[in-house]
Design an enzyme around this catalytic site. Structure first.
Site, PDB file in Angstrom:
ATOM      1  N   LYS A   1      43.293  22.077 -52.883  1.00 46.13           N
ATOM      2  CA  LYS A   1      43.847  22.836 -54.008  1.00 46.13           C
ATOM      3  C   LYS A   1      45.122  22.169 -54.512  1.00 46.13           C
ATOM      4  O   LYS A   1      45.343  22.036 -55.712  1.00 46.13           O
ATOM      5  CB  LYS A   1      44.121  24.286 -53.577  1.00 46.13           C
ATOM      6  CG  LYS A   1      42.829  25.083 -53.405  1.00 46.13           C
ATOM      7  CD  LYS A   1      43.018  26.415 -52.716  1.00 46.13           C
ATOM      8  CE  LYS A   1      41.652  27.042 -52.426  1.00 46.13           C
ATOM      9  NZ  LYS A   1      41.710  28.287 -51.672  1.00 46.13           N
TER      10      LYS A   1
ATOM     11  N   GLN B   1      45.950  32.413 -49.266  1.00 43.13           N
ATOM     12  CA  GLN B   1      44.814  31.736 -48.620  1.00 43.13           C
ATOM     13  C   GLN B   1      44.195  32.637 -47.547  1.00 43.13           C
ATOM     14  O   GLN B   1      44.894  33.105 -46.653  1.00 43.13           O
ATOM     15  CB  GLN B   1      45.298  30.402 -48.014  1.00 43.13           C
ATOM     16  CG  GLN B   1      44.199  29.573 -47.387  1.00 43.13           C
ATOM     17  CD  GLN B   1      43.132  29.107 -48.380  1.00 43.13           C
ATOM     18  OE1 GLN B   1      43.437  28.730 -49.499  1.00 43.13           O
ATOM     19  NE2 GLN B   1      41.880  29.159 -47.981  1.00 43.13           N
TER      20      GLN B   1
ATOM     21  N   ASP C   1      42.991  34.076 -58.012  1.00 43.42           N
ATOM     22  CA  ASP C   1      41.783  34.109 -57.181  1.00 43.42           C
ATOM     23  C   ASP C   1      40.829  35.216 -57.645  1.00 43.42           C
ATOM     24  O   ASP C   1      39.712  35.322 -57.153  1.00 43.42           O
ATOM     25  CB  ASP C   1      42.166  34.368 -55.713  1.00 43.42           C
ATOM     26  CG  ASP C   1      41.790  33.182 -54.826  1.00 43.42           C
ATOM     27  OD1 ASP C   1      41.123  32.254 -55.325  1.00 43.42           O
ATOM     28  OD2 ASP C   1      42.157  33.199 -53.642  1.00 43.42           O
TER      29      ASP C   1
END
Ligand code: NDP
Length: 280
Positions: free
Chosen positions: A51, A95, A118
């Site tokens: 990422k 995460q 996300d």
């Protein structure tokens, strides 16, 4: 035809890079993504590296915030709230998975929905459910982008989604519905799963079992999207028995190189979208 996720993801990243250049020139401030990492999960470490690398490639500033495995919900909340309050941060990524003592849903709910790149905040999920513009969860968003890149219009098709997780199956089903497919969602209690799968024009699989979808479960000419990532004898493979199914379907995503690369590309796109939304 093999759906090339690597190539499509590279295209998406190139488009995002161009969009980032234009947006930064127009609004004069850099685009930033905060990546919150708790603990030392080795799989997460690889994903986080990818990422951060993708951010650098498209011109998005990444800020890594690291907390120890022992961090409490309160410790993580402090960091989330700091990122929420910081106007120079446009996207926040927590995460997953978090250490087992943490409360994932509560922490995700604490992220400013406008910075939830996300697409996992309940507000963004609600917007998706209502067919409103939303920051979409990256993996199912990647699937929809692949379909579109290959000229596959779900309209009027029967789409069968195997798997009903909050991360993949459910949001993917909703996106296919919003794209006017007729959608069936299957799970571990579905009766006669092979028969249901055989009715699919578009068969999307997110189960997490190697070789789960066999050739007899696929309608000739179907589009097969394999979201699964499994490791067998050290080799990556999907949920679909690829070699056997390949000969029967019209389109198929390989593993690796199918849906996988799209996830990070869509994260970049969502971060640009969050920045643009702020300035509108
Ligand atoms: P989950 O484990 O959260 O969900 C799996 C789903 O599969 C559940 O809904 C479960 O049903 C269903 N299932 C399990 N066994 C069966 C069965 N025998 N018959 C029918 N359905 C079954 O997984 P995720 O959705 O998070 O991930 C699925 C796969 O996708 C994994 O391999 C994961 O690694 C991969 N993945 C890939 C990503 C990418 O970037 N390409 C991103 C995210 C995930 P039930 O609800 O009834 O238990």
């Amino acid at each position: 035809m093999i759906i090339d996720g690597k190539q499509t993801a590279a295209q998406v990243r190139a488009e995002v890079k161009q969009g980032v250049e234009q947006a930064v020139a127009q609004y004069g401030t850099p685009i930033s993504l905060a990546v919150l990492v708790v603990g030392e999960n080795p799989a997460s470490a690889v994903y986080v590296r990818n990422k951060i690398k993708a951010c650098a490639e498209v011109g998005i500033r990444s800020i890594e915030v690291r907390l120890p495995e022992s961090a409490t919900d309160e410790d993580i909340l402090v960091e989330i709230e700091r990122c929420n309050a910081d106007d120079s941060i446009h996207g926040i990524l927590l995460q997953l998975p978090l250490p087992p003592h943490c409360h994932e849903q509560d922490l995700l709910a604490a992220i400013d929905p406008d910075k939830d790149v996300d697409g996992l905040h309940i507000v963004q999920r609600g917007r998706l459910f209502c067919g409103l513009p939303a920051l979409l969860p990256c993996t199912p968003y990647g699937v929809m982008t692949l379909l579109s890149a290959y000229g596959i219009d779900p309209k009027g098709k029967h789409a069968v989604v195997v798997g009903r997780s909050n991360l993949v199956g459910k949001p993917l089903a909703m996106m296919l519905l919003n794209a006017n497919a007729t959608v069936t969602v299957c799970h571990s209690r579905t009766v006669d799963l092979p028969a249901v799968c055989r009715t699919a024009d578009i068969l999307c699989v997110a189960v997490g079992r190697a070789g789960f979808i066999t050739e007899d479960m696929v309608k000739p000419g179907a589009v097969v999207i394999d979201v699964g990532i499994n490791r067998v004898d050290g080799k990556l493979c999907g949920d679909v028995d690829y070699d056997a199914v390949c000969a029967k379907c019209s389109f198929i995503t390989p593993v690796p190189g199918g849906v996988g690369p799209m996830t990070v590309a869509m994260l970049m796109k969502n971060t640009l979208t969050a920045y643009l939304n702020r300035h509108q």
